[in-house]
Design a protein around this motif. Structure first.
Motif, short mmCIF file in Angstrom:
data_model
loop_
_atom_site.label_atom_id
_atom_site.label_comp_id
_atom_site.label_asym_id
_atom_site.label_seq_id
_atom_site.Cartn_x
_atom_site.Cartn_y
_atom_site.Cartn_z
N ASN A 111 0.84 -1.21 0.00
CA ASN A 111 0.00 0.00 0.00
C ASN A 111 0.87 1.25 0.00
O ASN A 111 1.89 1.31 0.70
CB ASN A 111 -0.88 -0.01 1.24
CG ASN A 111 -1.56 1.33 1.49
OD1 ASN A 111 -1.05 2.17 2.24
ND2 ASN A 111 -2.71 1.52 0.89
N ASP A 160 -5.26 6.20 -1.56
CA ASP A 160 -4.38 5.03 -1.48
C ASP A 160 -4.17 4.40 -2.85
O ASP A 160 -5.04 4.44 -3.72
CB ASP A 160 -5.01 3.96 -0.58
CG ASP A 160 -4.99 4.35 0.87
OD1 ASP A 160 -5.96 4.05 1.59
OD2 ASP A 160 -4.00 4.95 1.30
N TRP A 219 -2.84 0.54 -4.32
CA TRP A 219 -2.64 -0.84 -3.89
C TRP A 219 -1.93 -1.65 -4.95
O TRP A 219 -2.13 -1.44 -6.15
CB TRP A 219 -3.98 -1.50 -3.59
CG TRP A 219 -4.72 -0.86 -2.46
CD1 TRP A 219 -5.66 0.13 -2.54
CD2 TRP A 219 -4.59 -1.17 -1.07
NE1 TRP A 219 -6.10 0.46 -1.29
CE2 TRP A 219 -5.48 -0.33 -0.37
CE3 TRP A 219 -3.82 -2.08 -0.35
CZ2 TRP A 219 -5.60 -0.36 1.03
CZ3 TRP A 219 -3.94 -2.12 1.04
CH2 TRP A 219 -4.82 -1.26 1.71
#
Length: 115
Positions: free
Chosen positions: A96, A103, A105
């Protein structure tokens, strides 16, 4: 935008070790921290460990004393050294990147701890 690619997952016996790697590429503007999360079947995704731009680290209670997060700034790579693995560590592990604006990922890597 940052692109994250994990590697290093696999099958390991209880008590064994694995090292996960996450290679990051792209712009790091606005980055707060890099970290590892995991999600076991039927459970919510949870933080395992994180490291910020100053090198400050944070660990879940379940990871303290067994896992170590580190960052190679020159290679823009973070690692998660996992020792004394337990069956309950079995999960998909995600890299992450925590930015001010959201965010990013990775695709995840499976870790299975079983005899």
């Amino acid at each position: 935008q940052v692109h994250l690619v994990e590697s290093g997952g696999g099958l390991v016996q209880p008590g064994g070790s694995l090292r996960l790697s996450c290679a990051a590429s792209g712009s790091f503007f606005g980055l707060n921290s890099l970290g590892w999360y995991r999600q076991a079947p039927g459970k919510e995704r949870e933080l395992v460990a994180s490291i910020d731009s100053g090198g400050f680290t944070k660990y879940a209670d379940s990871a303290k004393g067994r896992f170590t997060i580190s960052r190679n700034f020159g290679k823009d790579t973070i690692y998660l050294q996992m020792d004394s693995l337990k069956p309950e560590d079995t999960a998909v592990y995600y890299c992450n990147a925590d930015f001010y604006h959201g965010d990013v990922w990775g695709q995840g890597t499976q870790v299975t701890v079983s005899s």
